[in-house]
Design a protein around this motif. Structure first.
Motif, PDB file in Angstrom:
ATOM      1  N   ALA A 104       0.796  -1.345  -0.031  1.00  0.00           N
ATOM      2  CA  ALA A 104      -0.002   0.038   0.049  1.00  0.00           C
ATOM      3  C   ALA A 104       0.845   1.296  -0.030  1.00  0.00           C
ATOM      4  CB  ALA A 104      -0.865   0.002   1.277  1.00  0.00           C
ATOM      5  N   GLY A 105       2.194   1.208   0.199  1.00  0.00           N
ATOM      6  CA  GLY A 105       2.811   2.244   0.117  1.00  0.00           C
ATOM      7  C   GLY A 105       3.031   3.050   1.362  1.00  0.00           C
ATOM      8  N   THR A 106       2.668   2.267   2.517  1.00  0.00           N
ATOM      9  CA  THR A 106       2.812   2.603   3.860  1.00  0.00           C
ATOM     10  C   THR A 106       4.129   2.641   4.309  1.00  0.00           C
ATOM     11  OG1 THR A 106       0.521   1.561   4.296  1.00  0.00           O
ATOM     12  CG2 THR A 106       1.836   2.128   6.088  1.00  0.00           C
ATOM     13  N   PHE A 107       4.953   1.781   4.340  1.00  0.00           N
ATOM     14  CA  PHE A 107       6.317   1.862   4.826  1.00  0.00           C
ATOM     15  C   PHE A 107       7.390   2.098   3.939  1.00  0.00           C
ATOM     16  CE2 PHE A 107       3.613  -1.300   7.264  1.00  0.00           C
ATOM     17  CZ  PHE A 107       3.364  -0.313   8.480  1.00  0.00           C
ATOM     18  N   PHE A 108       7.333   1.811   2.574  1.00  0.00           N
ATOM     19  CA  PHE A 108       8.306   2.115   1.483  1.00  0.00           C
ATOM     20  C   PHE A 108       7.422   2.376   0.163  1.00  0.00           C
ATOM     21  CE2 PHE A 108       7.452  -2.384   2.098  1.00  0.00           C
ATOM     22  CZ  PHE A 108       6.825  -2.865   0.905  1.00  0.00           C
ATOM     23  N   PRO A 109       8.031   3.366  -0.843  1.00  0.00           N
ATOM     24  CA  PRO A 109       7.233   3.635  -2.032  1.00  0.00           C
ATOM     25  C   PRO A 109       7.134   2.287  -2.817  1.00  0.00           C
ATOM     26  CG  PRO A 109       9.572   4.280  -1.825  1.00  0.00           C
ATOM     27  CD  PRO A 109       9.472   3.837  -0.541  1.00  0.00           C
ATOM     28  N   ILE A 110       6.329   2.358  -3.567  1.00  0.00           N
ATOM     29  CA  ILE A 110       5.994   1.189  -4.493  1.00  0.00           C
ATOM     30  C   ILE A 110       6.736   1.298  -5.729  1.00  0.00           C
ATOM     31  CG2 ILE A 110       3.596   0.963  -3.674  1.00  0.00           C
ATOM     32  CD1 ILE A 110       2.547   1.955  -6.257  1.00  0.00           C
ATOM     33  N   SER A 111       7.512   2.311  -5.803  1.00  0.00           N
ATOM     34  CA  SER A 111       8.133   2.516  -7.155  1.00  0.00           C
ATOM     35  C   SER A 111       9.269   1.750  -7.355  1.00  0.00           C
ATOM     36  CB  SER A 111       8.762   4.043  -7.254  1.00  0.00           C
ATOM     37  OG  SER A 111       9.542   4.171  -6.235  1.00  0.00           O
ATOM     38  N   GLY A 112       9.786   1.057  -6.204  1.00  0.00           N
ATOM     39  CA  GLY A 112      11.113   0.098  -6.358  1.00  0.00           C
ATOM     40  C   GLY A 112      10.343  -1.156  -6.367  1.00  0.00           C
ATOM     41  N   LEU A 113       9.084  -1.515  -6.490  1.00  0.00           N
ATOM     42  CA  LEU A 113       8.670  -2.972  -6.347  1.00  0.00           C
ATOM     43  C   LEU A 113       8.511  -3.540  -7.895  1.00  0.00           C
ATOM     44  CD1 LEU A 113       5.322  -2.474  -4.215  1.00  0.00           C
ATOM     45  CD2 LEU A 113       7.650  -3.611  -3.591  1.00  0.00           C
ATOM     46  N   PRO A 114       8.404  -4.871  -8.102  1.00  0.00           N
ATOM     47  CA  PRO A 114       8.323  -5.344  -9.413  1.00  0.00           C
ATOM     48  C   PRO A 114       6.959  -4.728  -9.949  1.00  0.00           C
ATOM     49  CG  PRO A 114       8.771  -6.862  -7.678  1.00  0.00           C
ATOM     50  CD  PRO A 114       8.546  -5.993  -6.939  1.00  0.00           C
ATOM     51  N   GLU A 115       6.927  -5.007 -11.343  1.00  0.00           N
ATOM     52  CA  GLU A 115       5.816  -4.438 -12.270  1.00  0.00           C
ATOM     53  C   GLU A 115       4.605  -5.145 -11.673  1.00  0.00           C
ATOM     54  OE1 GLU A 115       4.343  -3.952 -16.585  1.00  0.00           O
ATOM     55  OE2 GLU A 115       6.243  -4.828 -16.362  1.00  0.00           O
ATOM     56  N   TRP A 116       4.666  -6.220 -11.320  1.00  0.00           N
ATOM     57  CA  TRP A 116       3.277  -7.112 -10.722  1.00  0.00           C
ATOM     58  C   TRP A 116       2.806  -6.584  -9.662  1.00  0.00           C
ATOM     59  CZ3 TRP A 116       3.080  -9.409  -6.540  1.00  0.00           C
ATOM     60  CH2 TRP A 116       4.259  -9.869  -5.808  1.00  0.00           C
ATOM     61  N   ALA A 117       3.639  -6.042  -8.759  1.00  0.00           N
ATOM     62  CA  ALA A 117       3.361  -5.678  -7.606  1.00  0.00           C
ATOM     63  C   ALA A 117       2.950  -4.336  -7.491  1.00  0.00           C
ATOM     64  CB  ALA A 117       4.617  -5.671  -6.539  1.00  0.00           C
ATOM     65  N   ARG A 118       3.606  -3.312  -8.510  1.00  0.00           N
ATOM     66  CA  ARG A 118       2.930  -1.949  -8.617  1.00  0.00           C
ATOM     67  C   ARG A 118       1.466  -2.040  -9.402  1.00  0.00           C
ATOM     68  NH1 ARG A 118       7.916  -1.260 -10.658  1.00  0.00           N
ATOM     69  NH2 ARG A 118       7.342  -1.158 -12.882  1.00  0.00           N
ATOM     70  N   ILE A 119       1.268  -3.182 -10.236  1.00  0.00           N
ATOM     71  CA  ILE A 119      -0.168  -3.316 -10.581  1.00  0.00           C
ATOM     72  C   ILE A 119      -1.091  -3.519  -9.542  1.00  0.00           C
ATOM     73  CG2 ILE A 119      -1.664  -4.511 -12.186  1.00  0.00           C
ATOM     74  CD1 ILE A 119       0.852  -5.071 -14.087  1.00  0.00           C
ATOM     75  N   LEU A 120      -0.461  -4.375  -8.497  1.00  0.00           N
ATOM     76  CA  LEU A 120      -1.475  -4.903  -7.727  1.00  0.00           C
ATOM     77  C   LEU A 120      -1.859  -3.388  -6.569  1.00  0.00           C
ATOM     78  CD1 LEU A 120      -2.933  -6.999  -5.861  1.00  0.00           C
ATOM     79  CD2 LEU A 120      -0.692  -7.367  -4.614  1.00  0.00           C
ATOM     80  N   ALA A 121      -0.836  -2.688  -6.432  1.00  0.00           N
ATOM     81  CA  ALA A 121      -1.017  -1.544  -5.440  1.00  0.00           C
ATOM     82  C   ALA A 121      -1.760  -0.670  -6.031  1.00  0.00           C
ATOM     83  CB  ALA A 121       0.720  -0.828  -5.361  1.00  0.00           C
ATOM     84  N   ASN A 122      -2.004  -0.440  -7.644  1.00  0.00           N
ATOM     85  CA  ASN A 122      -2.771   0.321  -7.936  1.00  0.00           C
ATOM     86  C   ASN A 122      -4.192   0.009  -7.917  1.00  0.00           C
ATOM     87  OD1 ASN A 122      -1.310   2.824  -9.341  1.00  0.00           O
ATOM     88  ND2 ASN A 122       0.030   1.373  -9.650  1.00  0.00           N
ATOM     89  N   VAL A 123      -4.889  -1.380  -7.738  1.00  0.00           N
ATOM     90  CA  VAL A 123      -5.839  -1.688  -7.446  1.00  0.00           C
ATOM     91  C   VAL A 123      -6.285  -1.697  -6.249  1.00  0.00           C
ATOM     92  CG1 VAL A 123      -6.127  -2.584 -10.051  1.00  0.00           C
ATOM     93  CG2 VAL A 123      -5.292  -4.112  -8.241  1.00  0.00           C
ATOM     94  N   ASN A 124      -5.346  -1.445  -5.243  1.00  0.00           N
ATOM     95  CA  ASN A 124      -5.347  -1.764  -3.814  1.00  0.00           C
ATOM     96  C   ASN A 124      -6.005  -0.258  -3.120  1.00  0.00           C
ATOM     97  OD1 ASN A 124      -5.022  -1.955  -1.199  1.00  0.00           O
ATOM     98  ND2 ASN A 124      -2.883  -2.178  -1.120  1.00  0.00           N
ATOM     99  N   PRO A 125      -7.222  -0.546  -2.612  1.00  0.00           N
ATOM    100  CA  PRO A 125      -7.999   0.674  -2.158  1.00  0.00           C
ATOM    101  C   PRO A 125      -6.922   1.318  -0.823  1.00  0.00           C
ATOM    102  CG  PRO A 125      -9.542  -1.205  -2.313  1.00  0.00           C
ATOM    103  CD  PRO A 125      -8.158  -1.706  -2.616  1.00  0.00           C
ATOM    104  N   LEU A 126      -6.329   0.425  -0.383  1.00  0.00           N
ATOM    105  CA  LEU A 126      -5.554   1.168   0.924  1.00  0.00           C
ATOM    106  C   LEU A 126      -4.474   1.933   0.294  1.00  0.00           C
ATOM    107  CD1 LEU A 126      -5.483   0.752   4.027  1.00  0.00           C
ATOM    108  CD2 LEU A 126      -3.487  -1.042   3.718  1.00  0.00           C
ATOM    109  N   TYR A 127      -3.814   1.558  -0.809  1.00  0.00           N
ATOM    110  CA  TYR A 127      -2.727   2.466  -1.540  1.00  0.00           C
ATOM    111  C   TYR A 127      -3.312   3.876  -1.905  1.00  0.00           C
ATOM    112  CZ  TYR A 127       0.119   4.389  -5.272  1.00  0.00           C
ATOM    113  OH  TYR A 127       0.653   5.172  -6.151  1.00  0.00           O
ATOM    114  N   HIS A 128      -4.722   3.797  -2.456  1.00  0.00           N
ATOM    115  CA  HIS A 128      -5.270   5.151  -2.631  1.00  0.00           C
ATOM    116  C   HIS A 128      -5.458   6.031  -1.576  1.00  0.00           C
ATOM    117  CE1 HIS A 128      -5.573   4.304  -7.020  1.00  0.00           C
ATOM    118  NE2 HIS A 128      -5.899   2.883  -6.586  1.00  0.00           N
TER     119      HIS A 128
END
Length: 260
Positions: free
Chosen positions: A192-216
């Protein structure tokens, strides 16, 4: 009961009755609920902020304590909404017979689910501010945008409360909640980008983050405090859509469980 005695869709007196019952009942357990909903996210804030924060000074231009302090608001909202909704509604339905008694009055499943979700969201709106207040003590500068945080937390809390009610209506055993916690809630919590930015995650994890209501929720809270942008309309729209969809599906599933 005859259909003419039933309330209309989201009948105000029926919805008010459900909410008043929740408020009165909350007086008997508010201490334990407040403690569990605010202390754990605050521990995350202190542990990461002053533990990992000694290794990382800046993240995305923010002090790490500021980064985590704003992110854990969403964590507090999650903990104070989805879990009370899952366990609380299941216990009321299966063990206490609360909903059966309420349905004997002119109240429909729609009012029950809506009242539960609104009440849990209101609590989440308050509890979600606790980590932010702690972060202020440890260096987060106060900002006028903080006044928006309770409303953001309410919107997010409504969505997660509706999701929790939906899970409660789907699962036949309270033991099965562990599957949802392990396979859905925990992964979404971690990306969700709470403890670290999602920019450093693999692409599949970034896709998961962008459909994650908690991230928004995390992004909207951060931007409310450090500066709103047009992208925040997208974050807000996503949270509202998630809440409305989860709410309607929760009503449908709960009605099948209670009525059919």
């Amino acid at each position: 009961m005859a259909s003419r005695d039933r309330p209309g869709r989201l009948d105000r007196p029926a919805l008010t009755g459900v909410l008043v019952r929740e408020v009165v009942n909350f007086k008997s357990y508010w201490r334990a609920s407040t403690f569990s909903s605010t202390v754990e996210p605050t521990i995350y804030l202190l542990a990461f902020g002053f533990g990992f924060g000694t290794l990382v000074s800046k993240v995305n231009g923010l002090d790490y304590v500021q980064f985590v302090g704003t992110g854990t608001v969403a964590t507090a909202v999650l903990f104070s909404s989805v879990f009370p909704a899952m366990f609380g509604t299941f216990v009321k339905r299966e063990f206490q017979g609360t909903y059966g008694a309420i349905l004997a009055a002119p109240v429909d499943t729609e009012e029950i689910v809506t009242g539960e979700a609104l009440w849990i969201a209101a609590r989440a709106g308050v509890f979600g501010c606790a980590p932010m207040l702690v972060a202020i003590v440890f260096g987060l500068d106060p900002a006028w945008g903080m006044l928006l945080v309770p409303f953001i937390a309410f919107i997010a809390g409504f969505g997660w409360a509706s999701f929790g009610i939906l899970i409660s209506a789907v699962m036949k055993s309270i033991d099965n909640f562990s599957y949802v916690t392990s396979t859905v809630i925990t992964p979404l919590f971690l990306v969700a980008g709470t403890f670290f930015p999602i920019s450093g995650l693999p692409e599949w994890a970034r896709i998961l983050a962008n459909v994650n209501p908690l991230y928004h929720c995390v992004q909207l809270v951060r931007d409310a405090i450090f500066g709103l942008d047009w992208i925040d309309l997208y974050h807000l729209a996503f949270m509202v859509a998630f809440g409305l969809i989860a709410w309607r599906i929760a009503i449908w599933r709960m009605e099948k469980r209670l009525i059919n």
